[in-house]
Design a protein around this motif. Structure first.
Motif, mmCIF file in Angstrom:
data_model
loop_
_atom_site.group_PDB
_atom_site.id
_atom_site.type_symbol
_atom_site.label_atom_id
_atom_site.label_comp_id
_atom_site.label_asym_id
_atom_site.label_seq_id
_atom_site.Cartn_x
_atom_site.Cartn_y
_atom_site.Cartn_z
ATOM 1 N N SER A 129 0.762 -1.243 0.000
ATOM 2 C CA SER A 129 0.000 0.000 0.000
ATOM 3 C C SER A 129 0.795 1.299 0.000
ATOM 4 N N ILE A 130 1.993 1.320 0.505
ATOM 5 C CA ILE A 130 2.738 2.570 0.689
ATOM 6 C C ILE A 130 3.482 2.946 -0.601
ATOM 7 N N LEU A 131 3.541 4.250 -0.889
ATOM 8 C CA LEU A 131 4.279 4.738 -2.055
ATOM 9 C C LEU A 131 5.713 4.230 -1.986
ATOM 10 N N PRO A 132 6.251 3.672 -3.073
ATOM 11 C CA PRO A 132 7.630 3.167 -3.045
ATOM 12 C C PRO A 132 8.628 4.227 -2.568
ATOM 13 N N ASP A 133 9.647 3.763 -1.825
ATOM 14 C CA ASP A 133 10.678 4.653 -1.265
ATOM 15 C C ASP A 133 11.304 5.543 -2.329
ATOM 16 N N GLU A 134 11.660 4.923 -3.424
ATOM 17 C CA GLU A 134 12.268 5.673 -4.519
ATOM 18 C C GLU A 134 11.970 4.960 -5.822
ATOM 19 N N GLN A 144 1.806 4.753 -7.471
ATOM 20 C CA GLN A 144 0.863 5.240 -6.476
ATOM 21 C C GLN A 144 1.019 4.462 -5.182
ATOM 22 N N GLY A 145 0.530 5.034 -4.114
ATOM 23 C CA GLY A 145 0.563 4.392 -2.808
ATOM 24 C C GLY A 145 0.205 5.409 -1.746
ATOM 25 N N PHE A 146 0.203 4.958 -0.507
ATOM 26 C CA PHE A 146 -0.122 5.843 0.599
ATOM 27 C C PHE A 146 1.112 6.631 1.022
ATOM 28 N N THR A 147 0.885 7.876 1.423
ATOM 29 C CA THR A 147 1.889 8.722 2.054
ATOM 30 C C THR A 147 1.363 9.026 3.446
ATOM 31 N N THR A 148 2.247 8.990 4.458
ATOM 32 C CA THR A 148 1.776 8.993 5.840
ATOM 33 C C THR A 148 2.486 10.015 6.723
ATOM 34 N N PRO A 149 2.054 11.267 6.706
ATOM 35 C CA PRO A 149 2.614 12.212 7.685
ATOM 36 C C PRO A 149 2.085 11.909 9.085
ATOM 37 N N LYS A 150 2.934 12.064 10.077
ATOM 38 C CA LYS A 150 2.516 11.832 11.471
ATOM 39 C C LYS A 150 1.970 13.158 12.003
#
Length: 186
Positions: A129-134, A144-150
């Protein structure tokens, strides 16, 4: 007279330059959720507000342990689409991106690799699910993927992001993003 024309031309050029990197904000009339999109020098980045119920459904539909979703408490999740709209390859690296809150505090995003380490400890071998690191994109490629600011629900922030092309690093900013009120994973 010449000075007036020069001033008008300078303003026209300046406005044209900023218009290409202006953040476009749209709002879904049914859900009220917002989307922010920038396109600069052929790199397009779009963030879409997501509700925790959607994120939880994404993970539970894959029979992942509830601890996976619980590990995201305190994070706001955005759907993210990165595209190469240029005529040459380009690359990005999420570890270089920064969240800047309205009070000036800066933080890094948790990367996909970091999430995978957390989730592996929780018994899940999952990285979907998470946007690839690079990524390095050929012309027309996208990811595409999730981006997760805390950040807490209702928090406004800017996302400063960068990409590389032709040996140069470029930086841009998605401004005045917001974690929807009441929608952070709590």
């Amino acid at each position: 007279m010449l000075r007036t024309h020069f001033l008008a031309l300078s303003l026209l050029i300046a406005c044209g330059a900023t218009a290409s990197t202006q953040t476009i904000v749209t709002q879904n009339p049914e859900t009220g959720l917002k989307t922010w999109k920038n396109s600069d020098r052929g790199f397009s980045l779009e963030l879409v507000q997501l509700l925790p119920e959607f994120v939880q459904a994404t993970y539970s539909s894959r029979d992942l342990p509830p601890a996976i979703f619980a590990s995201m408490r305190g994070y706001c999740v955005f759907g993210t689409v990165a595209r190469n709209e240029s005529d040459a390859p380009l690359s990005y690296r999420v570890a270089s991106w920064r969240v800047v809150t309205a009070d000036g505090k800066t933080q890094r995003l948790r990367t996909k690799s970091q999430w995978v380490k957390v989730w592996t400890k929780l018994g899940a071998d999952f990285s979907y699910s998470i946007l690839p690191d690079e990524m390095t994109f050929d012309v027309g490629d996208w990811s595409q993927g999730f981006t997760t600011p805390k950040i807490a629900p209702g928090t406004r922030f800017d996302l400063i992001y960068s990409w590389r092309q032709h040996g140069k690093t470029y930086t841009d900013k998605l401004e005045n993003l917001a974690c929807p009120s009441g929608s952070g994973i709590q």
